[in-house]
Design a protein around this motif. Structure first.
Motif, PDB file in Angstrom:
ATOM      1  N   GLY B 516       0.453  -1.031  -0.119  1.00  0.00           N
ATOM      2  CA  GLY B 516      -0.021   0.193   0.102  1.00  0.00           C
ATOM      3  C   GLY B 516       0.838   1.634   0.079  1.00  0.00           C
ATOM      4  O   GLY B 516       0.447   1.882  -0.534  1.00  0.00           O
ATOM      5  N   ILE B 518       3.693   1.978  -1.200  1.00  0.00           N
ATOM      6  CA  ILE B 518       5.067   1.898  -2.324  1.00  0.00           C
ATOM      7  C   ILE B 518       3.635   1.648  -3.444  1.00  0.00           C
ATOM      8  O   ILE B 518       4.315   3.070  -3.908  1.00  0.00           O
ATOM      9  CB  ILE B 518       5.361   0.393  -2.079  1.00  0.00           C
ATOM     10  CG1 ILE B 518       6.257  -0.036  -1.592  1.00  0.00           C
ATOM     11  CG2 ILE B 518       5.470   0.594  -3.796  1.00  0.00           C
ATOM     12  CD1 ILE B 518       7.065  -1.560  -2.164  1.00  0.00           C
ATOM     13  N   SER B 519       2.623   0.981  -3.786  1.00  0.00           N
ATOM     14  CA  SER B 519       1.687   1.974  -4.439  1.00  0.00           C
ATOM     15  C   SER B 519       1.173   3.730  -4.365  1.00  0.00           C
ATOM     16  O   SER B 519       0.821   4.696  -5.265  1.00  0.00           O
ATOM     17  CB  SER B 519       0.362   1.250  -4.848  1.00  0.00           C
ATOM     18  OG  SER B 519       0.050   0.976  -3.837  1.00  0.00           O
ATOM     19  N   GLY B 520       1.438   4.497  -2.580  1.00  0.00           N
ATOM     20  CA  GLY B 520       1.465   5.656  -2.759  1.00  0.00           C
ATOM     21  C   GLY B 520       2.707   6.105  -2.201  1.00  0.00           C
ATOM     22  O   GLY B 520       2.687   7.320  -1.965  1.00  0.00           O
ATOM     23  N   TYR B 521       3.658   6.088  -3.277  1.00  0.00           N
ATOM     24  CA  TYR B 521       4.900   6.529  -2.976  1.00  0.00           C
ATOM     25  C   TYR B 521       5.652   5.992  -2.088  1.00  0.00           C
ATOM     26  O   TYR B 521       6.965   6.909  -2.447  1.00  0.00           O
ATOM     27  CB  TYR B 521       4.863   8.134  -4.009  1.00  0.00           C
ATOM     28  CG  TYR B 521       4.424   7.930  -5.404  1.00  0.00           C
ATOM     29  CD1 TYR B 521       5.457   7.685  -6.854  1.00  0.00           C
ATOM     30  CD2 TYR B 521       2.539   8.495  -6.020  1.00  0.00           C
ATOM     31  CE1 TYR B 521       4.198   7.729  -8.308  1.00  0.00           C
ATOM     32  CE2 TYR B 521       2.280   8.415  -6.741  1.00  0.00           C
ATOM     33  CZ  TYR B 521       2.887   7.826  -7.748  1.00  0.00           C
ATOM     34  OH  TYR B 521       2.577   8.111  -9.503  1.00  0.00           O
TER      35      TYR B 521
END
Lengths: 337, 555
Positions: B516, B518-521
């Motif tokens: 989560g 990582i997908s949010g940078y």
């Protein structure tokens, strides 16, 4: 001896705690992809707002990426558990139509959505955000950014680009469709063949690719035009830029829809309306890093670094659905020769 | 006749395996395709078409080839470690053992990023070399080729080989050693003539496990192999299941893959017919031997240092990354991400995920140990076809692609369990099914190193089975049990794929939190979560070890 007792106590507590588990009933069940409902995604914000608005309880389930969510809904078709599927992109759309999953609904707010985003004329699904895939580069390392797909073939980018695999990731698949849309079915493989020497790796998903990019392994990555906005918003840097291509950019639209067999059709419609309202739309830019379909308020300042590019020619969804397997097959064979 | 207490364990373990794995799988596969109700699920047509395409055959060939090479190399790297742990003690040995297991706990995305941070073209090694040599070009290309795949697989798996082989090595009696010396047999010949054959069961066991793991490897193959030239069956399964939504194809391929793995195993799992006298070897103190200028000891030291760099380097890179933050045009080092983790905010899922991970991990390791014990007692000391049958039956859960396992389980769950059994128990059971084969492979060689006479003699002496277990088996095996338990626990902590399909927010775990973020940078936040995950598993290990010691002293 004392330290031993001290270590047994927490063990016991843990063993007891294993068996405690909260459960509750919910009034509306939403399936969405994992990152939408992660701590940093829009989920926690918008779902809470909806619960407040409707004074009801949501059950949100996120079983994986958007492909997995669609899988799950299809598998459950005979005995549906969810009322709404949130987060389906254009390349999966036709697949969902072929399984006849949807309960059509036309929200009154749909009027405000630009016409070209309303791709489903039968209103089975409603768009909620959109974005463009783009090559994002580190402007400290790349002084003259590429400005077309063709430019990426330049030998100076040898092993400097990372993309995602079309066989396993949605931006990767969009990239494949992008090249087919731009070069046509006759020439796209030729393009890929020439691109290959410049690719350092073709990763399984966006996370690995973007990670390699931010850790300095490559200066160019396949991501979204909106990616630089994150870095401006949270890191106050403009060093990451999206390269704007003359051939235009391939667009991804995300949709949600009400699932056939729902017993809470009124609530579900209420949610679709809510999804187009400002409470939902305004949260999209800084949490999902996409463009809202309705701009109830101006975009955040950090989005000045996210250009609204020209649209690339798009592929007909029916054709995508029909040809996708063939394209993927051809692609993998060409690339691994 | 009073039933043997083991009988109960065996039956419940078989029930779990049967009802929890084989039944869901078979009922799913023998049913109709949920997407096309008029079609049956497994179609011969698919196999025929798939196997008649030379390109697919090449993919199969490569899958087997890379798994074989990875297993071989992991054993070659692990073997000196096993030797070292058998014959030497050195300061920090316990920590050394513990730290080398850590890669298993990390979700694959972080393993991949750790490898990139350390071995990448712009990684620590290359940057070091570039600074020394004063160039801008990366000097060594470790990754993005077959070498990259192998480095990552060895990094991941050699501790497993070291553990399984070392455990058996420690039990080879010095008698053989002395006998050989007195006959004037040289070191080399002694190793190849005596030690190696005696170690074969554990080498085989480790080889099979690592081979299976690498057959199912996915992210590492694509990212570190460069992604284009190297495709494996697992990648094709993923493509069919997730991108093309062709379950029937995915399941058929998963079966093909599982079948191939089983055939490979059948060849490698030779029956164990050699029984030898066993006693623990005495250990030398490494620093002392170093002072005595023993060549062997110096070799051991070099091995330790190399492995420390090789295995801990990438983990250290993740640790450093968790302190990094990019601000106003430069990287700064800060506690920021850790303070984020522990500050209260409305959407802070970290603490609840931590709690979920911990209880799922412990619960599943417990189930896995109990059922593992039952299954091990069925396999142990058997020979020939029967043995192979049981071994394969217990190993198949990890030979099957998790993508398909997840879908089949989901189907089963929706049909039979949803609403009646709390999700958390279901997830524990799933994890236990996936970790139990490891538990078995770790315990089996050590258990079988106990001479069979002990069992029969104790029976003749009229000892109760329970007494025999507590007095004799437990002291012999407790260390192995502990490691097997810890291993199951660690695997469960890092597991994500199979449970995603049925999971909801009540069982959100740390790997999900990592993805989560990582997908949010937030890559560095993800690294911080990973560091916590590592600390969590190490402290659990120490805690369990302490408690075992405590109970050991109680009796």
């Amino acid at each position: 001896m004392k330290s031993i007792k001290l270590s047994v106590l927490p063990m016991l507590l843990i063993v007891v705690g294993i068996f405690i588990n909260p459960t509750w009933g919910a009034e509306l069940t939403i399936y969405t992809y994992d990152s939408f409902n992660s701590e940093w995604g829009p989920g926690p914000v918008v779902f809470k707002r909806f619960e407040k608005q409707c004074a009801c309880k949501l059950k949100v389930v996120s079983p994986g990426d958007s492909g997995t969510v669609l899988n799950r809904v299809i598998l459950e078709k005979a005995n549906p558990k969810a009322d709404i599927l949130l987060g389906l992109n254009n390349s999966e759309l036709e697949k969902s139509f072929s399984y006849d999953l949807w309960e059509p609904y036309r929200s009154p707010l749909l009027e405000q959505v630009p016409a070209d985003l309303r791709v489903d004329k039968k209103h089975r699904v409603t768009p909620f955000d959109y974005g463009f895939i783009a090559f994002v580069y580190n402007s400290q390392k790349i002084k003259n950014p590429p400005n077309s797909l063709q430019d990426l073939l330049d030998p100076k980018y040898r092993r400097k680009i990372v993309i995602e695999n079309p066989k396993t990731s949605s931006p990767g698949l969009s990239m494949l469709h992008w090249t087919i849309a731009v070069f046509g079915e006759e020439d796209y493989l030729d393009y890929w063949k020439k691109l290959e020497p410049n690719l350092l790796s073709v990763t399984n998903g966006w996370s690995a690719a973007y990670g390699m990019f931010t850790k300095g392994e490559v200066p160019i990555v396949l991501s979204y035009v909106t990616s630089p906005a994150y870095h401006l918003e949270y890191e106050k840097t403009e060093r990451y830029r999206a390269a704007v291509f003359q051939d235009g950019h391939y667009r991804q639209i995300e949709f949600a829809g009400i699932l056939k067999g729902t017993k809470r059709i009124k609530r579900a419609r209420e949610f679709i309306d809510f999804m187009l309202s400002e409470k939902f739309q305004n949260a999209i830019p800084l949490t999902n890093w996409m463009f809202p379909v309705i701009q109830h308020q101006p975009l955040p300042d950090s989005f000045r670094i996210a250009p609204q590019p020209k649209r690339a020619p798009e592929l007909n969804p029916a054709r995508v659905n029909q040809q996708n397997s063939k394209w993927l097959k051809e692609w993998s064979r060409t690339m691994s020769q | 006749m009073k039933p043997h207490p083991l009988r109960l364990l065996q039956i419940s373990a078989l029930l779990l395996l049967g009802a929890g794995f084989y039944w869901p799988l078979l009922s799913f596969l023998s049913g109709n395709n949920p997407l096309h109700p008029e079609e049956s699920f497994l179609q011969w047509k698919f196999f025929k078409e798939f196997l008649s395409d030379p390109w697919n055959l090449r993919v199969i060939g490569f899958s087997l080839y890379q798994a074989f090479l990875s297993a071989l190399l992991s054993i070659l790297v692990g073997l000196p470690g096993a030797w070292l742990l058998t014959y030497y003690n050195f300061p920090g040995k316990r920590w050394f053992r513990l730290l080398t297991y850590l890669p298993f706990i990390l979700p694959s995305i972080l393993v991949v990023l750790a490898m990139v941070l350390f071995y990448g073209n712009n990684g620590w090694i290359n940057r070091g070399l570039m600074t020394i040599l004063g160039t801008d070009e990366p000097q060594v290309h470790f990754l993005y080729s077959l070498t990259g795949i192998l480095i990552a697989h060895v990094f991941y798996n050699f501790p497993l080989a070291m553990k399984i082989i070392g455990d058996q090595w420690e039990r080879i009696s010095l008698k053989y050693h002395h006998a050989a010396s007195s006959l004037g047999v040289g070191n080399m010949r002694r190793f190849f003539g005596i030690t190696l054959p005696l170690l074969m069961p554990s080498i085989g066991s480790a080889f099979v496990l690592i081979f299976l793991l690498c057959m199912n490897s996915f992210a590492i193959i694509l990212v570190l192999g460069g992604g284009i030239r190297y495709t494996t069956i697992e990648v094709l399964i993923y493509q069919l299941a997730r991108i093309e939504l062709d379950f029937s194809g995915a399941a058929s391929l998963a079966f093909l893959q599982g079948g191939l793995s089983l055939i490979g195993m059948a060849i490698m799992l030779k029956g164990r017919d050699r029984r030898v006298d066993q006693e623990s070897a005495s250990k030398s103190w490494l620093p002392e031997k170093l002072r005595n200028r023993s060549m062997k000891a110096w070799f051991g030291l070099c091995w330790i240092l190399l492995v420390l760099i090789f295995a801990l380097g990438p983990l250290f890179a993740i640790l450093m990354d968790s302190f990094r933050k990019f601000e106003h045009g430069e990287w700064i080092y800060t506690w920021y991400w850790y303070s984020e983790l522990f500050t209260w905010r409305e959407n802070n899922y970290f603490l609840s995920s931590l709690w979920n991970s911990l209880r799922i991990g412990l619960g599943s390791a417990l189930i896995s140990s109990i059922s593992g014990l039952g299954l091990v007692s069925i396999i142990a000391y058997r020979k020939g076809v029967k043995r192979r049958f049981w071994e394969m039956l217990t190993l198949f859960p990890i030979a099957l692609s998790t993508v398909v396992f997840g879908v089949a389980w989901f189907h089963f769950y929706q049909g039979h369990l949803a609403g009646t059994v709390p999700l958390i128990f279901v997830v524990m059971a799933m994890h236990a099914l996936l970790t139990c084969p490891y538990w078995i492979r770790i315990v089996l060689p050590t258990l079988e190193s106990i001479p069979l006479q002990w069992h029969t003699e104790s029976k003749m002496l009229g000892k109760q089975p329970l007494e025999y277990g507590v007095r004799i088996l437990w002291p012999w095996l407790s260390k192995t049990f502990l490691i097997a338990f810890f291993f199951s626990f660690s695997l469960s902590l890092g597991e994500l794929n199979s449970t995603m399909m049925i999971a909801d927010e009540t069982v959100r775990t740390l790997p999900l939190e990592i993805y989560g973020a990582i997908s949010g940078y937030r890559f560095s936040y993800a690294s911080a979560v990973a560091v916590i995950l590592l600390i969590l598993s190490v402290s659990t290990f120490l805690l369990v070890e302490q408690s075992i010691g405590f109970f050991g002293r109680l009796k």
